[in-house]
Design a protein around this motif. Structure first.
Motif, PDB file in Angstrom:
ATOM      1  N   PHE A 112      24.414  68.043  -2.895  1.00 39.12           N
ATOM      2  CA  PHE A 112      25.460  67.026  -3.010  1.00 39.12           C
ATOM      3  C   PHE A 112      24.860  65.716  -3.533  1.00 39.12           C
ATOM      4  O   PHE A 112      25.425  65.064  -4.410  1.00 39.12           O
ATOM      5  CB  PHE A 112      26.135  66.798  -1.657  1.00 39.12           C
ATOM      6  CG  PHE A 112      27.185  65.725  -1.695  1.00 39.12           C
ATOM      7  CD1 PHE A 112      28.445  65.975  -2.213  1.00 39.12           C
ATOM      8  CD2 PHE A 112      26.889  64.443  -1.245  1.00 39.12           C
ATOM      9  CE1 PHE A 112      29.405  64.984  -2.271  1.00 39.12           C
ATOM     10  CE2 PHE A 112      27.843  63.439  -1.308  1.00 39.12           C
ATOM     11  CZ  PHE A 112      29.108  63.709  -1.821  1.00 39.12           C
ATOM     12  N   ARG A 113      23.705  65.353  -3.005  1.00 33.72           N
ATOM     13  CA  ARG A 113      23.046  64.108  -3.423  1.00 33.72           C
ATOM     14  C   ARG A 113      22.684  64.161  -4.907  1.00 33.72           C
ATOM     15  O   ARG A 113      22.898  63.197  -5.647  1.00 33.72           O
ATOM     16  CB  ARG A 113      21.798  63.886  -2.577  1.00 33.72           C
ATOM     17  CG  ARG A 113      21.022  62.654  -2.956  1.00 33.72           C
ATOM     18  CD  ARG A 113      19.812  62.497  -2.068  1.00 33.72           C
ATOM     19  NE  ARG A 113      19.037  61.343  -2.481  1.00 33.72           N
ATOM     20  CZ  ARG A 113      18.278  60.653  -1.670  1.00 33.72           C
ATOM     21  NH1 ARG A 113      18.192  60.991  -0.398  1.00 33.72           N
ATOM     22  NH2 ARG A 113      17.604  59.625  -2.108  1.00 33.72           N
ATOM     23  N   ILE A 114      22.139  65.283  -5.361  1.00 35.92           N
ATOM     24  CA  ILE A 114      21.762  65.424  -6.767  1.00 35.92           C
ATOM     25  C   ILE A 114      22.996  65.307  -7.656  1.00 35.92           C
ATOM     26  O   ILE A 114      22.970  64.647  -8.696  1.00 35.92           O
ATOM     27  CB  ILE A 114      21.015  66.756  -6.996  1.00 35.92           C
ATOM     28  CG1 ILE A 114      19.643  66.694  -6.305  1.00 35.92           C
ATOM     29  CG2 ILE A 114      20.870  67.060  -8.484  1.00 35.92           C
ATOM     30  CD1 ILE A 114      18.926  68.030  -6.224  1.00 35.92           C
ATOM     31  N   GLN A 115      24.103  65.924  -7.237  1.00 34.77           N
ATOM     32  CA  GLN A 115      25.343  65.830  -8.011  1.00 34.77           C
ATOM     33  C   GLN A 115      25.859  64.393  -8.034  1.00 34.77           C
ATOM     34  O   GLN A 115      26.320  63.907  -9.081  1.00 34.77           O
ATOM     35  CB  GLN A 115      26.398  66.766  -7.431  1.00 34.77           C
ATOM     36  CG  GLN A 115      26.070  68.224  -7.646  1.00 34.77           C
ATOM     37  CD  GLN A 115      27.027  69.150  -6.911  1.00 34.77           C
ATOM     38  OE1 GLN A 115      27.967  68.706  -6.261  1.00 34.77           O
ATOM     39  NE2 GLN A 115      26.788  70.444  -7.014  1.00 34.77           N
ATOM     40  N   ALA A 116      25.773  63.701  -6.904  1.00 38.74           N
ATOM     41  CA  ALA A 116      26.224  62.306  -6.845  1.00 38.74           C
ATOM     42  C   ALA A 116      25.374  61.426  -7.757  1.00 38.74           C
ATOM     43  O   ALA A 116      25.904  60.549  -8.457  1.00 38.74           O
ATOM     44  CB  ALA A 116      26.184  61.795  -5.404  1.00 38.74           C
ATOM     45  N   GLU A 117      24.057  61.665  -7.775  1.00 40.76           N
ATOM     46  CA  GLU A 117      23.181  60.903  -8.660  1.00 40.76           C
ATOM     47  C   GLU A 117      23.542  61.145 -10.121  1.00 40.76           C
ATOM     48  O   GLU A 117      23.532  60.217 -10.934  1.00 40.76           O
ATOM     49  CB  GLU A 117      21.721  61.270  -8.405  1.00 40.76           C
ATOM     50  CG  GLU A 117      21.191  60.791  -7.075  1.00 40.76           C
ATOM     51  CD  GLU A 117      19.780  61.288  -6.782  1.00 40.76           C
ATOM     52  OE1 GLU A 117      19.156  61.928  -7.659  1.00 40.76           O
ATOM     53  OE2 GLU A 117      19.295  61.028  -5.675  1.00 40.76           O
ATOM     54  N   ALA A 118      23.871  62.385 -10.454  1.00 41.56           N
ATOM     55  CA  ALA A 118      24.259  62.709 -11.830  1.00 41.56           C
ATOM     56  C   ALA A 118      25.543  61.981 -12.215  1.00 41.56           C
ATOM     57  O   ALA A 118      25.651  61.440 -13.329  1.00 41.56           O
ATOM     58  CB  ALA A 118      24.432  64.217 -11.985  1.00 41.56           C
ATOM     59  N   VAL A 174      11.331  67.461  -0.057  1.00 42.91           N
ATOM     60  CA  VAL A 174      12.561  67.728   0.690  1.00 42.91           C
ATOM     61  C   VAL A 174      13.011  69.165   0.433  1.00 42.91           C
ATOM     62  O   VAL A 174      13.044  69.628  -0.706  1.00 42.91           O
ATOM     63  CB  VAL A 174      13.674  66.734   0.279  1.00 42.91           C
ATOM     64  CG1 VAL A 174      15.004  67.113   0.883  1.00 42.91           C
ATOM     65  CG2 VAL A 174      13.292  65.326   0.686  1.00 42.91           C
ATOM     66  N   LYS A 175      13.366  69.849   1.506  1.00 45.15           N
ATOM     67  CA  LYS A 175      13.811  71.239   1.417  1.00 45.15           C
ATOM     68  C   LYS A 175      15.203  71.306   0.775  1.00 45.15           C
ATOM     69  O   LYS A 175      16.066  70.486   1.061  1.00 45.15           O
ATOM     70  CB  LYS A 175      13.847  71.847   2.822  1.00 45.15           C
ATOM     71  CG  LYS A 175      14.178  73.304   2.850  1.00 45.15           C
ATOM     72  CD  LYS A 175      14.148  73.831   4.268  1.00 45.15           C
ATOM     73  CE  LYS A 175      14.583  75.276   4.281  1.00 45.15           C
ATOM     74  NZ  LYS A 175      14.679  75.796   5.635  1.00 45.15           N
ATOM     75  N   ARG A 176      15.405  72.293  -0.080  1.00 42.11           N
ATOM     76  CA  ARG A 176      16.709  72.489  -0.711  1.00 42.11           C
ATOM     77  C   ARG A 176      17.764  72.758   0.354  1.00 42.11           C
ATOM     78  O   ARG A 176      17.539  73.527   1.278  1.00 42.11           O
ATOM     79  CB  ARG A 176      16.681  73.673  -1.680  1.00 42.11           C
ATOM     80  CG  ARG A 176      15.757  73.505  -2.870  1.00 42.11           C
ATOM     81  CD  ARG A 176      16.135  72.379  -3.740  1.00 42.11           C
ATOM     82  NE  ARG A 176      17.091  72.713  -4.768  1.00 42.11           N
ATOM     83  CZ  ARG A 176      17.277  71.971  -5.840  1.00 42.11           C
ATOM     84  NH1 ARG A 176      16.565  70.892  -6.031  1.00 42.11           N
ATOM     85  NH2 ARG A 176      18.175  72.311  -6.712  1.00 42.11           N
ATOM     86  N   SER A 177      18.909  72.120   0.213  1.00 42.47           N
ATOM     87  CA  SER A 177      19.983  72.271   1.190  1.00 42.47           C
ATOM     88  C   SER A 177      21.281  71.813   0.546  1.00 42.47           C
ATOM     89  O   SER A 177      21.282  71.221  -0.533  1.00 42.47           O
ATOM     90  CB  SER A 177      19.689  71.429   2.432  1.00 42.47           C
ATOM     91  OG  SER A 177      19.689  70.046   2.087  1.00 42.47           O
ATOM     92  N   ASN A 178      22.394  72.064   1.221  1.00 42.63           N
ATOM     93  CA  ASN A 178      23.689  71.598   0.715  1.00 42.63           C
ATOM     94  C   ASN A 178      23.733  70.078   0.593  1.00 42.63           C
ATOM     95  O   ASN A 178      24.226  69.567  -0.413  1.00 42.63           O
ATOM     96  CB  ASN A 178      24.828  72.124   1.582  1.00 42.63           C
ATOM     97  CG  ASN A 178      25.094  73.587   1.326  1.00 42.63           C
ATOM     98  OD1 ASN A 178      24.732  74.126   0.288  1.00 42.63           O
ATOM     99  ND2 ASN A 178      25.730  74.243   2.286  1.00 42.63           N
ATOM    100  N   PRO A 179      23.237  69.324   1.604  1.00 39.34           N
ATOM    101  CA  PRO A 179      23.244  67.867   1.438  1.00 39.34           C
ATOM    102  C   PRO A 179      22.396  67.401   0.246  1.00 39.34           C
ATOM    103  O   PRO A 179      22.772  66.463  -0.454  1.00 39.34           O
ATOM    104  CB  PRO A 179      22.663  67.351   2.757  1.00 39.34           C
ATOM    105  CG  PRO A 179      22.984  68.428   3.750  1.00 39.34           C
ATOM    106  CD  PRO A 179      22.866  69.713   2.965  1.00 39.34           C
TER     107      PRO A 179
END
Length: 96
Positions: A24-30, A16-21
């Protein structure tokens, strides 16, 4: 001794290409991982599709989740959205 609670997260696929979404997803997972630890959850598993397939007894290819996995044991599985199906399969793959 087995944990009473566990969290399974379907993480973004590696291509998956790095992007704002995605950020956001990585932060939500954390945040989910931190909250799980805070309430005493001993297990947080983050899995890509190939790992889910492997853990469900298939070869480690994500496409097999759609082509080879028998989901008939999950009532109404076909009626769920794609993201809900992903979540169900991750949870199933975390069960022993």
């Amino acid at each position: 001794e087995q944990d009473l609670y566990a969290v399974g997260i379907k993480r973004a696929e590696t291509n998956v290409k790095r992007s704002n979404p995605l950020e956001f997803r990585i932060q939500a997972e954390a945040i989910v991982s931190l909250v799980a630890a805070e309430v005493g959850c001993g297990t947080v598993e983050r899995k890509v599709g190939s790992t889910v397939a492997k853990d469900l007894g298939l070869k480690g290819k994500a496409k097999y989740l759609q082509t080879k996995l028998d989901t008939s044991v999950i009532s109404g599985f076909g009626g769920y959205t794609a993201k809900e199906q992903d979540a169900i399969l991750v949870g199933w793959s975390c069960m022993e």
